[in-house]
Design a protein around this motif. Structure first.
Motif, PDB file in Angstrom:
ATOM      1  N   GLY A 157       0.937  -1.104  -0.056  1.00  0.00           N
ATOM      2  CA  GLY A 157       0.038   0.070  -0.070  1.00  0.00           C
ATOM      3  C   GLY A 157       0.868   1.247   0.130  1.00  0.00           C
ATOM      4  N   HIS A 158       2.133   1.208   0.397  1.00  0.00           N
ATOM      5  CA  HIS A 158       2.978   2.331   0.372  1.00  0.00           C
ATOM      6  C   HIS A 158       3.209   2.835  -1.124  1.00  0.00           C
ATOM      7  N   PHE A 159       2.860   2.040  -1.964  1.00  0.00           N
ATOM      8  CA  PHE A 159       3.006   2.514  -3.375  1.00  0.00           C
ATOM      9  C   PHE A 159       1.815   3.705  -3.739  1.00  0.00           C
ATOM     10  N   ILE A 160       0.917   3.699  -2.876  1.00  0.00           N
ATOM     11  CA  ILE A 160      -0.360   4.500  -3.271  1.00  0.00           C
ATOM     12  C   ILE A 160       0.229   5.676  -2.130  1.00  0.00           C
ATOM     13  N   ASN A 161       0.254   5.359  -1.009  1.00  0.00           N
ATOM     14  CA  ASN A 161       0.270   6.531  -0.082  1.00  0.00           C
ATOM     15  C   ASN A 161       0.811   5.592   1.307  1.00  0.00           C
ATOM     16  N   THR A 162       2.083   6.239   1.881  1.00  0.00           N
ATOM     17  CA  THR A 162       2.477   5.641   3.143  1.00  0.00           C
ATOM     18  C   THR A 162       1.139   5.903   4.062  1.00  0.00           C
ATOM     19  N   VAL A 163       0.690   7.056   4.196  1.00  0.00           N
ATOM     20  CA  VAL A 163      -0.610   7.344   5.299  1.00  0.00           C
ATOM     21  C   VAL A 163      -1.487   6.366   5.014  1.00  0.00           C
ATOM     22  N   ASP A 164      -2.069   5.554   6.050  1.00  0.00           N
ATOM     23  CA  ASP A 164      -3.092   4.436   5.824  1.00  0.00           C
ATOM     24  C   ASP A 164      -2.617   3.345   4.778  1.00  0.00           C
ATOM     25  N   HIS A 165      -1.386   3.073   4.695  1.00  0.00           N
ATOM     26  CA  HIS A 165      -0.736   2.062   3.583  1.00  0.00           C
ATOM     27  C   HIS A 165      -1.744   0.735   3.746  1.00  0.00           C
ATOM     28  N   HIS A 166      -2.039   0.332   4.987  1.00  0.00           N
ATOM     29  CA  HIS A 166      -2.808  -0.667   5.333  1.00  0.00           C
ATOM     30  C   HIS A 166      -4.104  -0.841   4.739  1.00  0.00           C
ATOM     31  N   LYS A 167      -4.748   0.270   4.475  1.00  0.00           N
ATOM     32  CA  LYS A 167      -5.973   0.318   3.489  1.00  0.00           C
ATOM     33  C   LYS A 167      -5.825   0.301   2.279  1.00  0.00           C
ATOM     34  N   HIS A 168      -4.625   0.922   1.805  1.00  0.00           N
ATOM     35  CA  HIS A 168      -4.450   0.907   0.527  1.00  0.00           C
ATOM     36  C   HIS A 168      -4.085  -0.562   0.167  1.00  0.00           C
ATOM     37  N   GLY A 169      -3.316  -1.339   0.972  1.00  0.00           N
ATOM     38  CA  GLY A 169      -2.989  -2.661   0.564  1.00  0.00           C
ATOM     39  C   GLY A 169      -4.125  -3.495   0.554  1.00  0.00           C
ATOM     40  N   TYR A 170      -5.133  -3.342   1.469  1.00  0.00           N
ATOM     41  CA  TYR A 170      -6.396  -4.235   1.272  1.00  0.00           C
ATOM     42  C   TYR A 170      -7.005  -3.970  -0.109  1.00  0.00           C
TER      43      TYR A 170
END
Length: 288
Positions: A157-170
């Motif tokens: 999810g860091h690829f999208i944004n480090t902030v809330d990367h756990h949500k982006h990873g989902y």
């Protein structure tokens, strides 16, 4: 050549061509320029250009082989290549289900520019935690694979944004099916990634609530292990090489095995151990 045979010699099919017809065809084509072949036989430019040298090659082979008739298979070079590839794949050793899933996960991680060294270490340590806490979680090897894959991809999810990367990873996992995993299993992996940081799995979360009750329990257990595994390499320096998790009298002890000062890792684990303790109902002690 088969279609020209039909036109020139008034045959009723294009499935064969005889030696005599092939000789005549070569002679006929050699007297015509490319433009004339296109006009007279209604050939496309690329066909009109290569039909003569192709006919000459076939003619030489037929004469050398001393045969009277050639069967036309109505397939091209690409068909033969595909048949050859299919045959080779069939003869090769079958790929295990685990290898299939793992390879697909690695490709997804590379696509989203993950830190492979960190990801593989966290995945390894997650597997070690799983094996050594078998008496607590009572899950099987299939569940271990889901944990290891989630650990491998937990930071994409860091690829999208480090902030809330756990949500982006989902959401990345939901949008990118992994080969070898059912949709149900992939949802479990996605939820483990979502809960690998701070939040506790909750029915107030639509993503978690949509899971089957038995899968929710699996996510809760594996998230507790995932959170510890990630904390073991929180600095991304690979200082923790291995772990020893064992039951003692009134608690479980997690010993960190590595090189250098492991104070940061120990401090992180002490912050993240609560979910493990709450889920499994045991006290966890972190030692070096």
């Amino acid at each position: 050549m088969g279609r020209l045979r039909e036109k020139i010699f008034k045959r009723d099919n294009d499935s064969v061509i005889t030696l005599e017809e092939l000789d005549t065809l070569v002679e006929t084509l050699s007297r015509l320029k490319v433009e004339e072949r296109m006009r007279k036989f209604k050939l496309k430019p690329d066909r009109a250009d290569v039909i003569l040298p192709a006919s000459i090659v076939l003619q030489m082979i037929v004469h050398e082989a001393k045969i009277k008739e050639v069967t036309i298979p109505n397939v091209g070079l690409k068909d033969g290549v595909l048949w050859d590839m299919a045959s080779n794949l069939q003869a090769a050793a079958p790929i295990s289900a685990r290898e299939q899933v793992w390879t697909s996960a690695l490709r997804l991680g590379e696509k989203y520019q993950f830190d492979r060294e960190h990801a593989e270490l966290v995945s390894y340590l997650a597997g070690r935690l799983f094996d050594q806490s078998q008496d607590l979680h009572e899950l099987d090897d299939e569940n271990k694979l889901l944990l290891e894959v989630a650990a491998l991809l937990h930071d994409i999810g860091h690829f999208i944004n480090t902030v809330d990367h756990h949500k982006h990873g989902y959401y990345i996992l939901k949008a990118n099916p992994l080969i070898g995993l059912t949709e149900e299993r992939q949802n479990i992996v996605a939820n483990i990634i979502q809960y690998h940081r701070k939040a506790t799995p909750s029915l107030q979360d639509d993503n978690f609530r949509s899971l089957h009750p038995k899968d929710r329990l699996m996510v809760i257990k594996l998230s507790a292990l995932m959170r510890l595994a990630d904390g073991l390499d929180v600095s991304h320096t690979g200082r923790v090489k291995n772990i020893l998790l064992e039951e003692q009298k009134n608690m479980w002890k997690l010993k960190l095995l590595g090189a250098g000062d492991l104070m940061l890792e120990r401090w992180t684990l002490e912050k993240r151990q609560r979910l493990f303790q709450d889920i499994f109902g045991v006290k966890l002690k972190i030692v070096e």
